[in-house]
Scaffold this active site. Structure first.
Site, PDB file in Angstrom:
ATOM      1  CG  ASP A  94      -0.278  -0.050   2.517  1.00  0.00           C
ATOM      2  OD1 ASP A  94       0.945   0.160   2.559  1.00  0.00           O
ATOM      3  OD2 ASP A  94      -0.950  -0.274   3.530  1.00  0.00           O
ATOM      4  N   GLY A  96       0.995   3.875   2.068  1.00  0.00           N
ATOM      5  CA  GLY A  96       1.291   4.558   3.324  1.00  0.00           C
ATOM      6  C   GLY A  96       0.273   5.618   3.673  1.00  0.00           C
ATOM      7  CD  GLN A 191     -10.165   7.270  -0.945  1.00  0.00           C
ATOM      8  OE1 GLN A 191     -11.275   7.236  -0.396  1.00  0.00           O
ATOM      9  NE2 GLN A 191      -9.109   6.643  -0.439  1.00  0.00           N
ATOM     10  CG  ASP A 268      -5.803  -5.298   2.320  1.00  0.00           C
ATOM     11  OD1 ASP A 268      -5.288  -4.979   3.406  1.00  0.00           O
ATOM     12  OD2 ASP A 268      -6.448  -4.495   1.618  1.00  0.00           O
ATOM     13  CB  CYS A 306     -11.403 -26.476   9.332  1.00  0.00           C
ATOM     14  SG  CYS A 306      -9.882 -25.641   8.825  1.00  0.00           S
ATOM     15  CB  CYS A 311      -8.885 -28.094  12.160  1.00  0.00           C
ATOM     16  SG  CYS A 311      -9.548 -26.462  12.566  1.00  0.00           S
TER      17      CYS A 311
END
EC number: 2.4.2.29
Length: 379
Positions: A94, A96, A191, A268, A306, A311
């Protein structure tokens, strides 16, 4: 030739969600996908080998944090982020921007960039579009993000309009400052808050600059989920069909499915590892807090459906014991499970798109997980 290429595979007839593949200099990954977050060049408590075992094709690292520690020049000297952290698959960094706006108590936004204080020691710092590109070029990520302004929610239309215009000007400066377009793809960030007119303007500005991919920013910042879904419904169609679309900072299971239905390819969030450190686990039956006393003698797995390492090998009682004793291994086990859960969920989403049944899958999953219940506990 561009560093990043999106390959469209098919659209779900039931929902319009898309199945695809993103090709990068460090391999390809199928979409829709979830990207584990490795803020400081590590996904907390996980090794690269464990992430590969979960079939993670791309992870995220943080420009702001790596700039402060260890410094982007050290990462460059190491041969780039891939070599520094021993990860040979794709990395997204990203810009920052979000950290500057969320971590710093003091900040001053000017046309040239943002003046703010280092959240670690209070030193005065300055980050601009050009500096964000310099740092990310040194890190050598496959996908890098334009430096944008991240207004809080809610914000007035007037403030958001000025912010969108500045973000567009900064995006152009990022493109001009980007030194490695042949091996690093730069994504623009749309944005505009909850305002359709401003989202439309932001998307129009950025699409005209022809980025290799586009992110939807400014969501998952405290707004209700119905607002996020509404914004996606009018924003995603504004983005090119032949480029990847990334929804920033979203990682709850319901939002991943709802985002995919609205045409998003990449997600993310720190959520799976953050809640794991408190003993909160995602399971096929819903949210499970393994520290609770009722699990002290529960010798079953976190999730009977799972097949992850945790697990298959460890019980709720054992993991609860580790968490209550502040043993790091407990955090490793819950983190592994939560990351595996989300990566596996995205594989199920992709399979449902292949079979043109993502709407049915959503209904089944929400019912099983308890998202449809009144007062359902979310993350």
């Amino acid at each position: 030739m561009t560093a990043i290429r999106y390959e469209f595979i098919k659209k779900c007839k039931q929902t319009g969600a898309r199945l695809g593949r993103v090709h990068t200099p460090h391999g390809s990954f199928d979409t829709p996908t979830f990207m584990p977050v490795g803020t400081l060049a590590t996904v907390k408590t996980m090794s690269p080998e464990e992430l590969k075992a979960m079939d993670s094709g791309i992870i995220l690292s943080n420009t702001y944090h790596l700039w402060l520690r260890p410094g982007h020049e050290i990462v460059r000297e190491a041969g780039g982020l891939h070599k520094f952290m021993n990860w040979d698959r794709a990395i997204l960094t990203d810009s920052g921007g979000f950290q500057v706006f969320s971590l710093s108590d003091f900040r001053r936004i000017e046309e040239e960039g943002v003046y703010f204080r280092n959240h670690l020691n209070g030193d005065k710092l300055f980050l601009s579009p050009e500096k964000a590109m310099e740092i990310q070029n040194a890190l050598g990520s496959d996908i890098m993000m334009a430096f944008d302004e991240c207004p809080p929610f809610p914000a007035t239309f007037e403030y958001m309009k000025k912010s969108v215009e500045r973000t567009s000007r900064w995006a152009e400066r990022c493109l001009n400052a980007h030194q490695r377009p042949e091996d690093q793809g730069l994504f623009g960030i749309v944005q505009g808050g909850e305002f359709e007119e401003l989202r439309r303007q932001s998307a129009k500005d950025l699409v005209s600059m022809d980025f290799p991919g586009y992110a939807v920013g400014g969501l998952s910042v405290g707004e209700p989920k119905d607002i996020m879904n509404r914004v996606l419904e009018f924003t995603t169609p504004l983005l090119p069909e032949n480029k990847p679309r990334y929804l920033m900072g979203v990682g709850s299971p319901d939002s991943l499915i709802d985002g995919a239905i609205r045409g998003i390819d990449m997600f993310d969030c720190v959520l799976p590892t953050r809640i794991a450190r408190n003993g909160t686990c995602m399971t096929s039956q819903g949210r499970l807090v393994v520290k609770n006393a009722k699990f002290a003698r529960d010798f079953g797995p976190l999730d009977p459906n799972c097949d992850c390492y945790t697990c298959k090998n460890y019980s709720r009682a054992y993991i609860r014991h580790l968490m209550k004793c502040d043993e790091t291994f407990g955090i490793r086990l819950t983190s592994y499970h939560n990351l595996h859960f989300l990566l596996n969920l995205m594989e199920q989403v992709r399979q449902a798109i292949r079979e043109d049944r993502l709407g049915d899958f959503r209904e089944e999953f929400f019912e099983q997980y308890g998202f449809n219940k009144p007062n359902a506990k979310n993350f």
